[in-house]
Write an enzyme that holds these catalytic residues in place. Structure first.
Site, mmCIF file in Angstrom:
data_model
loop_
_atom_site.group_PDB
_atom_site.id
_atom_site.type_symbol
_atom_site.label_atom_id
_atom_site.label_comp_id
_atom_site.label_asym_id
_atom_site.label_seq_id
_atom_site.Cartn_x
_atom_site.Cartn_y
_atom_site.Cartn_z
ATOM 1 N N ARG A 225 38.900 73.502 22.189
ATOM 2 C CA ARG A 225 38.596 74.894 22.934
ATOM 3 C C ARG A 225 38.918 76.134 20.787
ATOM 4 O O ARG A 225 39.336 75.693 20.059
ATOM 5 C CB ARG A 225 40.304 74.552 22.999
ATOM 6 N N HIS A 273 29.595 77.708 24.467
ATOM 7 C CA HIS A 273 30.002 76.824 25.331
ATOM 8 C C HIS A 273 29.657 76.476 26.725
ATOM 9 O O HIS A 273 29.395 75.745 26.950
ATOM 10 C CB HIS A 273 31.266 77.614 26.757
HETATM 11 P P1 NAP Z 1 41.096 63.170 25.996
HETATM 12 O O1 NAP Z 1 40.475 62.689 26.707
HETATM 13 O O2 NAP Z 1 43.032 64.188 26.873
HETATM 14 O O3 NAP Z 1 41.929 63.821 23.789
HETATM 15 C C1 NAP Z 1 42.636 64.408 23.459
HETATM 16 C C2 NAP Z 1 42.934 63.683 22.093
HETATM 17 O O4 NAP Z 1 43.273 64.637 21.294
HETATM 18 C C3 NAP Z 1 43.776 62.474 22.285
HETATM 19 O O5 NAP Z 1 42.637 61.783 20.967
HETATM 20 C C4 NAP Z 1 45.354 63.141 22.203
HETATM 21 O O6 NAP Z 1 45.956 62.167 21.296
HETATM 22 C C5 NAP Z 1 44.666 64.166 20.955
HETATM 23 N N1 NAP Z 1 45.195 65.464 20.801
HETATM 24 C C6 NAP Z 1 46.590 65.840 21.351
HETATM 25 N N2 NAP Z 1 47.400 66.581 20.888
HETATM 26 C C7 NAP Z 1 47.320 66.218 19.960
HETATM 27 C C8 NAP Z 1 48.775 66.433 18.457
HETATM 28 N N3 NAP Z 1 48.756 67.294 18.592
HETATM 29 N N4 NAP Z 1 48.084 65.708 17.283
HETATM 30 C C9 NAP Z 1 46.941 64.844 17.740
HETATM 31 N N5 NAP Z 1 46.512 64.561 18.665
HETATM 32 C C10 NAP Z 1 46.289 65.039 19.980
HETATM 33 O O7 NAP Z 1 40.274 64.550 26.073
HETATM 34 P P2 NAP Z 1 38.281 64.514 26.232
HETATM 35 O O8 NAP Z 1 38.856 64.567 27.447
HETATM 36 O O9 NAP Z 1 38.517 64.000 24.758
HETATM 37 O O10 NAP Z 1 38.713 66.346 25.656
HETATM 38 C C11 NAP Z 1 38.862 67.187 24.588
HETATM 39 C C12 NAP Z 1 38.891 68.146 24.782
HETATM 40 O O11 NAP Z 1 37.268 68.967 24.711
HETATM 41 C C13 NAP Z 1 39.141 68.870 26.101
HETATM 42 O O12 NAP Z 1 40.402 68.897 26.359
HETATM 43 C C14 NAP Z 1 37.808 70.423 25.941
HETATM 44 O O13 NAP Z 1 39.387 71.244 25.501
HETATM 45 C C15 NAP Z 1 36.859 69.956 25.534
HETATM 46 N N6 NAP Z 1 35.148 69.948 25.993
HETATM 47 C C16 NAP Z 1 35.161 71.094 25.990
HETATM 48 C C17 NAP Z 1 33.592 71.261 26.430
HETATM 49 C C18 NAP Z 1 32.425 72.310 26.155
HETATM 50 O O14 NAP Z 1 31.515 72.200 26.836
HETATM 51 N N7 NAP Z 1 32.643 72.458 24.605
HETATM 52 C C19 NAP Z 1 33.629 70.160 27.364
HETATM 53 C C20 NAP Z 1 34.405 68.782 27.736
HETATM 54 C C21 NAP Z 1 35.247 68.829 27.101
HETATM 55 P P3 NAP Z 1 45.932 60.497 21.444
HETATM 56 O O15 NAP Z 1 44.727 59.672 22.004
HETATM 57 O O16 NAP Z 1 46.939 60.222 21.031
HETATM 58 O O17 NAP Z 1 46.237 60.682 22.953
#
Ligand code: NAP
Length: 310
Positions: A225, A273
């Site tokens: 993001r 994006h």
């Molecule tokens: P997820 O499964 O919720 O994973 C988030 C990861 O970030 C987890 O490992 C979490 O730690 C870690 N995290 C969160 N807060 C943190 C902090 N304060 N310090 C350290 N680590 C932290 O999410 P996801 O499905 O992988 O998606 C991640 C992000 O990708 C989404 O939120 C979205 O913004 C982005 N995204 C972008 C696109 C695009 O097209 N560009 C598409 C899809 C998603 P824990 O494992 O300890 O919980």
């Protein structure tokens, strides 16, 4: 009595999702009425995208859950009218898409492809890249997407480091966690990938201080993001060579304004994006499974923790 499922996303998504959702409900023998309009008090589930006109959940008194079509929930998680469970999207199709996009950009930087693709002087200047086994890639955010990306990078032979909020162990990955682990994770990140959610704790996580911990000449890839990066700190680091190049898919304001310095900077690649859109066929199966669970009282998949914001 049929289950009433309200489709509340941007209007242009309805025709894309209507058939895949209908098929997915049928495959699980769910008797569903799917529509873009119901009396709010008759709705059982809301299939949702945060850019929907629906922003007041209060009238949906019978609804059991909001099932988000996007992985990111920052635009809905703090909605004060939302009192029912919120599930984010973890879609196998989206995960594959993110993996392919990230690996493509990692390989571009790893192999130094730009020097041959943009070669106006037709210079014959071979440079042997290191093998993947000699290159460390670091992923901030080791959730559904980060861990899938890590798995493929490991298969290619890269040394992979990861950083998450809570302590976790992932085979083959040197894991770090919490504020204390960030500096160590960054210190060997020749290629840095940001796959964190946008929360108050992650805003500006890549600021000038964090950038200073990277090895000189690191590459940054951000499909997470926009607010994860301090834009000015990144520009400054590109100008000094602390960061060699950056590929950015997400921005604080989207579309990226025409006068934003990222557009003009030779070290920045802007993609609009596109890293990983939700894929209707596979995402509909996830939505249907969550409704099946809701109907028999099983816990929903991929529930958002409202206090941590993701
Ligand atoms: P997820 O499964 O919720 O994973 C988030 C990861 O970030 C987890 O490992 C979490 O730690 C870690 N995290 C969160 N807060 C943190 C902090 N304060 N310090 C350290 N680590 C932290 O999410 P996801 O499905 O992988 O998606 C991640 C992000 O990708 C989404 O939120 C979205 O913004 C982005 N995204 C972008 C696109 C695009 O097209 N560009 C598409 C899809 C998603 P824990 O494992 O300890 O919980």
């Amino acid at each position: 009595m049929p289950i009433n499922v309200l489709f509340a996303a941007h209007v242009d998504r309805w025709e894309t999702y209507r058939a895949p959702l209908t098929d997915a409900f049928a495959a699980l023998d769910l008797d569903v009425q799917l529509a873009t309009d119901f009396r709010p008090e008759d709705v059982d589930y809301i299939v949702y995208a945060p850019n929907s006109p629906l922003q007041d959940f209060a009238p949906y008194t019978r609804a059991k859950a909001v099932l988000n079509l996007w992985a990111g929930v920052e635009a809905v998680v703090n909605n004060p009218t939302l009192k029912i469970p919120l599930a984010r999207m973890v879609d196998p199709g989206m995960t594959k898409s993110m993996t392919e996009w990230v690996v493509g950009h990692v390989m571009r930087y790893h192999l130094g492809l730009d020097r041959y693709i943009v070669n106006p002087d037709h210079a014959w200047a071979p440079r042997t890249p290191p093998l993947a086994a000699q290159r460390t890639v670091c992923i901030l955010g080791m959730g559904a997407l980060g861990s899938a990306v890590a798995e493929v990078l490991l298969t290619l032979g890269f040394k992979v480091r990861g950083w998450s909020r809570r302590e976790k162990s992932i085979p083959g990955v040197a894991m770090h966690h919490g504020e204390d682990g960030l500096e160590l994770a960054l210190s060997q990140a020749e290629i840095l990938i940001l796959l964190l959610p946008d929360t108050p704790a992650t805003e500006n996580i890549l600021d000038a201080a964090a950038i200073a911990h990277l090895p000189k000449g690191a590459f940054v890839i951000n499909p997470g993001r926009g607010p994860l990066i301090d834009d000015q700190a990144l520009i400054d680091a590109l100008n000094t060579g602390q960061i060699a190049q950056a590929t950015l898919d997400v921005f604080r304001t989207e579309p990226l304004p025409a006068d934003h310095p990222f557009w003009a900077h030779p070290g920045v690649t802007v993609t609009p994006h596109v890293a990983a859109d939700t894929r209707p066929h596979t995402a509909s199966q996830v939505i249907a499974e969550n409704i099946r669970r809701g109907e028999i009282g099983e816990p929903f998949l991929h529930l958002v923790d409202r206090t941590s914001g993701y």
